[in-house]
Structure formats: structure tokens, C-alpha cells
Write a protein that holds these residues in place. Structure first.
Motif, PDB file in Angstrom:
ATOM      1  N   THR A 166      -2.625 -56.124 -48.759  1.00  0.00           N
ATOM      2  CA  THR A 166      -2.094 -57.129 -47.666  1.00  0.00           C
ATOM      3  C   THR A 166      -2.858 -57.012 -46.620  1.00  0.00           C
ATOM      4  O   THR A 166      -4.045 -56.189 -46.635  1.00  0.00           O
ATOM      5  CB  THR A 166      -0.633 -56.657 -47.407  1.00  0.00           C
ATOM      6  OG1 THR A 166      -0.765 -55.249 -46.996  1.00  0.00           O
ATOM      7  CG2 THR A 166       0.157 -56.475 -48.444  1.00  0.00           C
ATOM      8  N   PRO A 167      -2.716 -57.801 -45.480  1.00  0.00           N
ATOM      9  CA  PRO A 167      -3.603 -57.457 -44.325  1.00  0.00           C
ATOM     10  C   PRO A 167      -3.806 -56.027 -43.852  1.00  0.00           C
ATOM     11  O   PRO A 167      -4.524 -55.754 -42.965  1.00  0.00           O
ATOM     12  CB  PRO A 167      -2.803 -58.432 -43.274  1.00  0.00           C
ATOM     13  CG  PRO A 167      -2.381 -59.571 -44.043  1.00  0.00           C
ATOM     14  CD  PRO A 167      -1.948 -58.917 -45.356  1.00  0.00           C
ATOM     15  N   ARG A 168      -2.601 -55.307 -44.090  1.00  0.00           N
ATOM     16  CA  ARG A 168      -2.576 -53.805 -43.569  1.00  0.00           C
ATOM     17  C   ARG A 168      -3.466 -52.959 -44.435  1.00  0.00           C
ATOM     18  O   ARG A 168      -3.523 -51.782 -44.370  1.00  0.00           O
ATOM     19  CB  ARG A 168      -1.168 -53.235 -43.507  1.00  0.00           C
ATOM     20  CG  ARG A 168      -0.541 -54.157 -42.390  1.00  0.00           C
ATOM     21  CD  ARG A 168       1.020 -53.389 -42.156  1.00  0.00           C
ATOM     22  NE  ARG A 168       1.728 -53.512 -43.574  1.00  0.00           N
ATOM     23  CZ  ARG A 168       2.564 -54.420 -43.974  1.00  0.00           C
ATOM     24  NH1 ARG A 168       2.216 -55.625 -43.433  1.00  0.00           N
ATOM     25  NH2 ARG A 168       3.180 -54.395 -45.011  1.00  0.00           N
ATOM     26  N   THR A 169      -4.025 -53.423 -45.659  1.00  0.00           N
ATOM     27  CA  THR A 169      -4.726 -52.483 -46.626  1.00  0.00           C
ATOM     28  C   THR A 169      -6.001 -52.193 -46.309  1.00  0.00           C
ATOM     29  O   THR A 169      -6.797 -53.308 -46.074  1.00  0.00           O
ATOM     30  CB  THR A 169      -4.446 -53.187 -48.039  1.00  0.00           C
ATOM     31  OG1 THR A 169      -2.910 -53.407 -48.472  1.00  0.00           O
ATOM     32  CG2 THR A 169      -4.847 -52.215 -49.179  1.00  0.00           C
ATOM     33  N   THR A 170      -6.430 -51.094 -46.373  1.00  0.00           N
ATOM     34  CA  THR A 170      -7.803 -50.782 -46.212  1.00  0.00           C
ATOM     35  C   THR A 170      -8.413 -50.676 -47.783  1.00  0.00           C
ATOM     36  O   THR A 170      -7.733 -49.842 -48.676  1.00  0.00           O
ATOM     37  CB  THR A 170      -8.243 -49.352 -45.552  1.00  0.00           C
ATOM     38  OG1 THR A 170      -7.652 -49.518 -44.219  1.00  0.00           O
ATOM     39  CG2 THR A 170      -9.760 -49.099 -45.589  1.00  0.00           C
ATOM     40  N   VAL A 171      -9.228 -51.536 -48.079  1.00  0.00           N
ATOM     41  CA  VAL A 171      -9.638 -51.251 -49.662  1.00  0.00           C
ATOM     42  C   VAL A 171     -11.270 -51.052 -49.828  1.00  0.00           C
ATOM     43  O   VAL A 171     -12.046 -51.120 -49.138  1.00  0.00           O
ATOM     44  CB  VAL A 171      -9.758 -53.030 -50.080  1.00  0.00           C
ATOM     45  CG1 VAL A 171     -10.130 -53.166 -51.586  1.00  0.00           C
ATOM     46  CG2 VAL A 171      -8.458 -53.465 -50.033  1.00  0.00           C
ATOM     47  N   ALA A 172     -11.317 -50.340 -51.028  1.00  0.00           N
ATOM     48  CA  ALA A 172     -12.731 -50.123 -51.412  1.00  0.00           C
ATOM     49  C   ALA A 172     -12.731 -50.418 -52.652  1.00  0.00           C
ATOM     50  O   ALA A 172     -12.008 -50.369 -53.697  1.00  0.00           O
ATOM     51  CB  ALA A 172     -12.918 -48.316 -51.731  1.00  0.00           C
ATOM     52  N   VAL A 173     -14.092 -51.206 -53.022  1.00  0.00           N
ATOM     53  CA  VAL A 173     -14.370 -51.908 -54.269  1.00  0.00           C
ATOM     54  C   VAL A 173     -15.445 -51.046 -54.757  1.00  0.00           C
ATOM     55  O   VAL A 173     -16.443 -50.935 -54.280  1.00  0.00           O
ATOM     56  CB  VAL A 173     -14.720 -53.410 -53.953  1.00  0.00           C
ATOM     57  CG1 VAL A 173     -15.162 -53.830 -55.565  1.00  0.00           C
ATOM     58  CG2 VAL A 173     -13.621 -54.021 -53.787  1.00  0.00           C
ATOM     59  N   ILE A 174     -15.251 -50.428 -56.039  1.00  0.00           N
ATOM     60  CA  ILE A 174     -16.234 -49.851 -56.713  1.00  0.00           C
ATOM     61  C   ILE A 174     -16.895 -50.471 -57.826  1.00  0.00           C
ATOM     62  O   ILE A 174     -16.360 -51.129 -58.841  1.00  0.00           O
ATOM     63  CB  ILE A 174     -15.736 -48.629 -57.485  1.00  0.00           C
ATOM     64  CG1 ILE A 174     -15.013 -47.636 -56.364  1.00  0.00           C
ATOM     65  CG2 ILE A 174     -16.979 -47.682 -58.279  1.00  0.00           C
ATOM     66  CD1 ILE A 174     -14.524 -46.465 -56.984  1.00  0.00           C
ATOM     67  N   GLY A 175     -18.268 -51.032 -57.666  1.00  0.00           N
ATOM     68  CA  GLY A 175     -18.971 -52.021 -58.591  1.00  0.00           C
ATOM     69  C   GLY A 175     -19.273 -53.047 -57.936  1.00  0.00           C
ATOM     70  O   GLY A 175     -18.623 -53.815 -57.359  1.00  0.00           O
ATOM     71  N   ASP A 176     -20.624 -53.555 -57.961  1.00  0.00           N
ATOM     72  CA  ASP A 176     -21.116 -54.839 -57.408  1.00  0.00           C
ATOM     73  C   ASP A 176     -21.672 -55.641 -58.286  1.00  0.00           C
ATOM     74  O   ASP A 176     -22.314 -56.703 -58.137  1.00  0.00           O
ATOM     75  CB  ASP A 176     -22.363 -54.265 -56.485  1.00  0.00           C
ATOM     76  CG  ASP A 176     -23.504 -53.749 -57.010  1.00  0.00           C
ATOM     77  OD1 ASP A 176     -23.509 -53.788 -58.337  1.00  0.00           O
ATOM     78  OD2 ASP A 176     -24.410 -53.186 -56.073  1.00  0.00           O
TER      79      ASP A 176
END
Length: 345
Positions: A166-176
Motif C-alpha cells: 500500500t502507500p504506507r509500505t516500504t518495499v525491497a525488491v530482490i533481483g533486477d
């Protein structure tokens, strides 16, 4: 027809195969106009034991309906369609719950006597439930972006949805890779304002920034974990979208997720055993989710923005080849000289 087969690790061949034919009244025959090589295709490319009989390859395609079984309705010959990477009847209890990859009447391309998508044509079981008609012609400039609906865009979206971004979520994405970049795009579309992309390939992370990443962390292992922790004031992220599938990516995921957070895995796991105990997930109330994306459940939701040009997920394709050059496409993706290879039979 011509079709792609894998005879063992590194041994990709394009050969003449029997033309597909209607076998069940729920089948359709589709002439393939676009397909591609997937990052998950590289797993058998690395480790499939040598065999005398090749394994058909490919699970992402757009095509034109050439013939229909007697029980198929809602489609006509000449329709341009997209097929999700798993076929399904779209009406059973699991499909109605959005779990098309668990459909008891479904299955996966290139297995169980069904051909692969890296070919000139294919038989589509459960065609009425599987195929989605597209309101464009086969010469549309949108075809690359529409093709991502077969797998990578839906898979990236699945990662973000399962993580409740959601807008309140800090996200990390592993893998490009392509799925990681689609996870970035999806997290941004769901409103996330802080998206940390963990990747070290410059052209790919640049595209990730275009798709909505706010930070790039090229470090791996303990250094990568430390960097993400530093960026988040020591707390870690609410959601980790893991798009790789290797153990080191999983270990990074539980190293950077904050207490009460979510790890959403969509990279096909290349392991069976992984830490889930008190010191990794349990003690910090961390949720582990993800799985094979039921992309059929998402196509109608994602399609309008692709058609309008609001998003351009087809930018993940950075090389186009003919069917006869598919072995070269595998080598290019394996050598990281191509992000995702588009096939035009």
C-alpha cells in the motif's frame, strides 16, 4: 511446424515437430505471433540431465486463434489472444478464488503432452477459460507489453499483492531481472512511495528507477543487508519481493524484513529447506508468502493500463530474435548480455 526443445543443460535445439491438432472439444489451436525466453527457463538450461528426447520449451505467448473445439465459446478464429503461463478452466472453486495455478483441470505448457510456447503453433487446453482476447491486431506496437501479461508482469504484481503493498509500505525488491523489475512497477502502481531495488546491473537498475524504484542497492550478502538496514533507519522494510529463487536471496530477504513484515517469493525456489524458525521468521512475526502467480486472475485488471500506455512493461525486452535464433537467445540471457529476449516466429 518448428519448435524449441531442450535436450540437456545448454543444449537448445529448434526442430521440426508435428503440427498441433484439436484433441478435446475444449481445445483451441493458436498460431504464435510472439513468445519469449523466461528467466525460469534458465534453471533447466543449467541443470537438465541429457536425454535422447527433447523437452518442449516456452510458457509465454501471444497468438491468433486458428481453430476451436466444439465446446469453446467466446472466441473466434482470427482473435488475437494472450495465454497465461498456466492453463485453467476459469470456473472451478480454485479459479473462482483466484488460484488458477491450482485448477484441477489445468496444467502448464511444455508438460503433460502439451507443447511449449517457443514454437510456431500450440494446442491450448481449456481454451475458453485460459485465453484472453486482445482488442488489437497482430501488428500492434503494444505486443511486447501485452506479452508480459502472460507471466512476468502478472508475477511481479502477484508478489506485490501477496505482500499487501500500500502507500504506507516500504518495499525491497530482490533481483533486477524481468520479474524483479515488474515487481518494482507493480509496487509503484499499488502506491508504495519507497522502493529499494537490490540489483547490480546498471542498465537494468536504470530501468527499475524508471519503473518507480527510489533507491538501488548493488551490494550483496551481509553488505546488502547492512545497506538496506541503513536506508531504513535500522528497522528494515515492510515487504520484501523476492524474484530470484536462490537461497542467498532468501537469506537476504529475512535479513532485511522488519518485524511484522512480509517476504513474498515469486522466484522459483531452487531449494527445499530454508530457515523458518525462531531466529529467522517466527520470532519476529514475519509472514512468508508468494508462489506461482495465478496470472489469469490478474490479466483483466492489468490490461487497461497496458492498452492506454499508462505503463510500458514491454520495455523489459531488450533483444528480438527469430525462432531459429532461440539457442542464441538462451545464451544471451545466461551470459547476462540480454535482460529478456522476445521471439518473433
Amino acid at each position: 511446424m518448428r519448435a524449441t526443445f531442450l535436450y540437456g543443460a545448454g543444449d537448445v535445439r529448434v526442430e521440426t515437430a508435428p503440427d498441433p491438432a484439436i484433441q478435446q472439444p475444449t481445445d483451441a489451436l493458436v498460431r504464435i505471433v510472439r513468445s519469449c525466453v523466461c528467466g525460469s527457463d534458465l534453471h533447466p538450461y543449467h541443470n537438465l540431465p541429457a536425454a535422447e528426447q527433447g523437452t518442449p520449451m516456452g510458457h509465454e505467448f501471444l497468438g491468433v486463434v486458428e481453430d476451436l473445439g466444439a465446446e469453446v465459446s467466446g472466441l473466434r478464429r482470427g482473435d488475437l489472444v494472450v495465454a497465461p503461463f498456466a492453463y485453467s478452466d476459469n470456473r472451478c472453486a480454485f479459479c473462482r478464488e483466484g488460484l488458477h495455478t491450482s485448477c484441477p483441470n489445468g496444467g502448464f505448457w511444455a508438460s503433460g503432452g502439451v507443447g511449449g510456447g517457443q514454437a510456431e503453433a500450440i494446442r491450448v487446453p481449456q481454451a475458453q477459460g485460459t485465453l484472453v482476447k486482445l482488442p488489437v491486431g497482430e501488428d500492434s506496437e503494444l505486443l511486447p507489453s501485452l506479452l508480459t501479461l502472460a507471466d512476468v508482469y502478472g508475477t511481479g504484481y502477484h508478489a506485490a499483492k501477496r505482500a499487501h503493498v500500500t502507500p504506507r509500505t516500504t518495499v525491497a525488491v530482490i533481483g533486477d531481472g524481468a520479474v524483479g523489475l515488474m515487481a518494482v512497477l507493480s509496487a509503484r502502481r499499488l502506491g508504495a512511495e519507497r522502493i529499494i531495488l537490490m540489483g547490480r546491473h546498471g542498465e537494468r537498475t536504470k530501468l527499475g528507477l524508471d519503473f518507480g524504484a527510489t533507491d538501488v542497492v548493488p551490494e550483496r550478502g551481509a553488505e546488502g543487508v547492512e545497506k538496506v538496514r541503513e536506508l531504513t533507519g535500522g528497522q528494515g522494510v515492510h515487504a520484501v519481493l523476492e524474484a530470484v529463487g536462490y537461497m542467498n536471496a532468501y537469506e537476504t530477504a529475512f535479513g532485511i524484513v522488519r518485524p511484522g513484515g512480509v517476504i513474498s517469493r515469486v522466484g522459483v525456489p531452487q531449494y527445499e529447506d530454508a530457515p523458518i524458525g525462531f531466529g529467522s521468521l517466527f520470532g519476529s512475526n514475519i509472514t512468508l508468502t508468494g508462489g506461482p502467480a495465478p496470472v489469469r486472475a490478474y490479466i483483466e485488471n492489468l490490461l487497461p493500463d497496458v492498452l492506454s500506455g499508462a505503463v510500458e512493461p514491454g520495455r523489459v525486452f531488450d533483444r528480438t530474435i527469430g525462432l531459429e535464433q532461440v539457442p542464441d537467445g538462451y545464451r544471451a540471457m545466461n551470459d547476462r548480455t540480454a535482460l529478456k529476449v522476445l521471439i518473433q516466429p
